[in-house]
Write a protein that holds these residues in place. Structure first.
Motif, PDB file in Angstrom:
ATOM      1  N   ASN A  99       0.588  -1.158   0.124  1.00 19.17           N
ATOM      2  CA  ASN A  99       0.099   0.007   0.349  1.00 19.17           C
ATOM      3  C   ASN A  99       0.624   1.232   0.338  1.00 19.17           C
ATOM      4  O   ASN A  99       0.488   2.564  -0.162  1.00 19.17           O
ATOM      5  N   SER A 119       0.010  -0.308  -5.082  1.00 16.98           N
ATOM      6  CA  SER A 119      -0.789   0.206  -5.355  1.00 16.98           C
ATOM      7  C   SER A 119       0.332   1.226  -6.565  1.00 16.98           C
ATOM      8  O   SER A 119       1.607   1.393  -6.697  1.00 16.98           O
ATOM      9  N   ASP A 176      -4.966   0.607  -7.946  1.00 20.65           N
ATOM     10  CA  ASP A 176      -5.491   1.620  -7.130  1.00 20.65           C
ATOM     11  C   ASP A 176      -5.634   1.377  -6.119  1.00 20.65           C
ATOM     12  O   ASP A 176      -5.943   1.515  -4.726  1.00 20.65           O
ATOM     13  N   ASP A 177      -6.118  -0.390  -5.783  1.00 19.85           N
ATOM     14  CA  ASP A 177      -6.345  -0.290  -4.132  1.00 19.85           C
ATOM     15  C   ASP A 177      -6.169  -2.074  -4.378  1.00 19.85           C
ATOM     16  O   ASP A 177      -6.153  -2.680  -4.393  1.00 19.85           O
TER      17      ASP A 177
END
Length: 250
Positions: A99, A119, A176-177
């Protein structure tokens, strides 16, 4: 507050490094709790997939310098390597959801997993040289074999690797996640032909990690030597004093 949190989602577990104020640096407590969480996951026959991620804005910046042992050989062999072995040689599937920044042993933790989601803003920092050490926790073996010669300069001299660079050679998948994507992937894996996935993991180990025990033995001896140098002591002292180290090549 637990330094490692485990979320039970049936056949899936989410294991979160939880020292966000320290960017999830791995002190002795975190290493111990992470090892315990992974062992318990592996021992649970109802579990199939583990997702490892970090709380806050980092995945993990690696070893907590304040808790590094004076005997780096033993520190690696007793404290770090068992965690990586539990992941790599488990018949179950591990996914890292990166992340944010991953540095040092944090990169290794992300790479030793079977699948890696990152990410688009994630960074992978080979920061060992800042305290007078060479890369450890299996990083050189994994990064060199997964990325070929592309990252050898940064393994040799240190530096930053972007998530985009990692994705270009297939080491990570950009998203993105990372955690959300990892959970979707986990659900599919847990409902799929799991014995085939496990067998595929064994074949990958045979192809890529067949000599990892010999490598780790060599690596830990090398790092143990560096841990006795003047530059290492100066590097740690400078880090704790928040100043630039004065290395002498000694």
């Amino acid at each position: 507050m637990a330094v490692v949190e485990v979320q039970d989602l049936g056949p899936v577990s989410v294991i979160t490094l939880n020292r966000p104020e320290k960017l999830n640096a791995m002190n002795l407590e975190l290493r111990s709790e992470l090892g315990r969480a992974i062992r318990e996951f592996n021992a649970n026959q109802g579990k199939r997939v583990a997702v490892i991620t970090g709380a806050g804005r980092a995945f993990s910046v690696g070893a907590d310098i304040a808790s590094v042992s004076e005997d780096l050989t033993e520190d690696l062999r007793i404290s770090f390597y068992p965690i990586y072995r539990e992941i790599r040689f488990s018949p179950k599937i591990f996914i890292s959801a990166v992340n944010g920044v991953a540095a040092g042993a944090g990169i290794s933790l992300s790479l030793v997993c079977d699948l890696r989601l990152a990410s688009k803003n994630a960074k992978f920092v080979t920061a060992f040289h800042g305290i007078g050490l060479a890369p450890d926790t299996g990083l050189t073996l994994m990064l060199a074999r997964m990325g070929g010669s592309r990252f050898l300069e940064r393994l040799l001299l240190g530096g930053e690797i972007t998530a985009q660079e990692m994705a270009e050679v297939g080491i990570v998948r950009l998203t993105d996640d990372p955690l959300g994507e990892a959970l979707k992937l986990s659900e599919g894996i847990s409902k799929g032909p799991f014995k085939a996935y496990s067998a595929s993991k064994r074949l990958i180990n045979r192809a890529i990690f067949f000599d990892i025990e010999e490598y780790l033995e060599y690596e830990s001896a090398m790092q143990g030597f560096l841990g006795k140098t003047r530059d290492f002591k100066e590097g740690v002292k400078a880090f704790l004093e928040k100043r630039k180290p004065e290395f002498r090549g000694e």
